[in-house]
Design an enzyme around this catalytic site. Structure first.
Site, PDB file in Angstrom:
ATOM      1  N   VAL A  59      37.740 -53.109  -0.286  1.00  0.00           N
ATOM      2  CA  VAL A  59      38.344 -52.794  -1.598  1.00  0.00           C
ATOM      3  C   VAL A  59      37.859 -51.736  -2.165  1.00  0.00           C
ATOM      4  O   VAL A  59      38.510 -50.937  -2.868  1.00  0.00           O
ATOM      5  CB  VAL A  59      37.958 -54.131  -2.427  1.00  0.00           C
ATOM      6  CG1 VAL A  59      38.465 -53.762  -3.782  1.00  0.00           C
ATOM      7  CG2 VAL A  59      38.524 -55.370  -1.736  1.00  0.00           C
ATOM      8  N   CYS A  60      36.599 -51.115  -2.011  1.00  0.00           N
ATOM      9  CA  CYS A  60      36.109 -49.934  -2.671  1.00  0.00           C
ATOM     10  C   CYS A  60      36.905 -48.813  -2.053  1.00  0.00           C
ATOM     11  O   CYS A  60      37.184 -47.692  -2.639  1.00  0.00           O
ATOM     12  CB  CYS A  60      34.783 -49.965  -2.194  1.00  0.00           C
ATOM     13  SG  CYS A  60      33.539 -51.263  -3.003  1.00  0.00           S
TER      14      CYS A  60
END
Length: 166
Positions: A59-60
Site C-alpha cells: 500500500v505504501c
C-alpha cells in the site's frame, strides 16, 4: 491519542494530527543523500505530506507511485513521503519503481516528526513507526487538509488531498 487498526486489530498513535487552520510543526528529516531537510526548505510551495509506515509494503509503494504520477507537471506542489525506512532503502525503492517526483524523507535520526504530527504508533507490532496519514499544507505551511487513515492497510483518499490544494 488516536485509534487506528492494523488488519482490524486496534492500535494507538501518540496523539492527533495537527488541526486544519493551524501552522504545521517544523521538522528535520533525512533525504536520500543523508542531508538534513526541514519544512522551511520548501517555503513558497504547496505541500502534500504522505506519511507511511514503510515503502517496503504494497500500500505504501502504491501510494508513492500514485503521487509520483500525479505530480507530473505540478511545479507548484512538492510531495514529501515520510517513512521510517533508511534513506538507502528509499533510494532503492525510487530507483526500482521509477519514482522521480516524490521526495522521500526518513525519520532515521529522530522520531520527533512522528510525535509532533501525532502519528507515532505506540503499541502493537508496528510500535515505533507511523500510521498512514496525509496532510496538505499551503505555501505558508498552514494545514488545509488532514487524513489519518483508520486502517493502515488501506489507501488514503487521494482526491480529497488533491482538491484541498485548490
Amino acid at each position: 491519542m488516536a485509534k487506528i487498526t492494523l488488519q482490524g486489530n486496534p492500535i494507538n498513535t501518540s496523539g492527533d494530527l495537527p488541526q486544519v487552520g493551524s501552522k504545521a510543526p517544523a521538522f528535520t528529516l533525512v533525504d536520500k543523500d543523508l542531508n538534513d531537510v526541514t519544512l522551511s526548505d520548501f517555503n513558497g510551495k504547496k505541500k502534500i505530506l504522505s506519511i507511511v509506515p514503510s515503502l517496503d509494503t504494497p500500500v505504501c509503494a502504491l501510494s508513492a507511485k500514485k503521487f509520483d504520477e500525479w505530480a507530473a507537471g505540478r511545479d507548484d506542489v512538492v510531495i514529501l513521503t515520510v517513512s521510517a525506512d533508511l534513506p538507502f532503502a528509499q533510494g532503492r525503492f525510487c530507483g526500482s519503481e521509477n519514482v522521480e517526483r516524490v521526495k522521500t524523507l526518513s525519520m532515521m535520526r529522530s522520531r520527533n516528526f512522528a510525535k509532533d504530527y501525532g502519528v507515532l504508533i505506540v503499541d502493537g507490532p508496528l510500535a515505533g513507526i507511523t500510521g498512514r496519514a496525509l496532510l496538505v499544507l499551503d505555501e505558508k505551511d498552514t494545514v488545509v487538509h488532514t487524513e489519518l487513515v483508520p486502517e493502515i492497510a488501506q489507501e488514503p483518499d487521494y482526491d480529497k488531498a488533491y482538491a484541498a490544494l485548490g
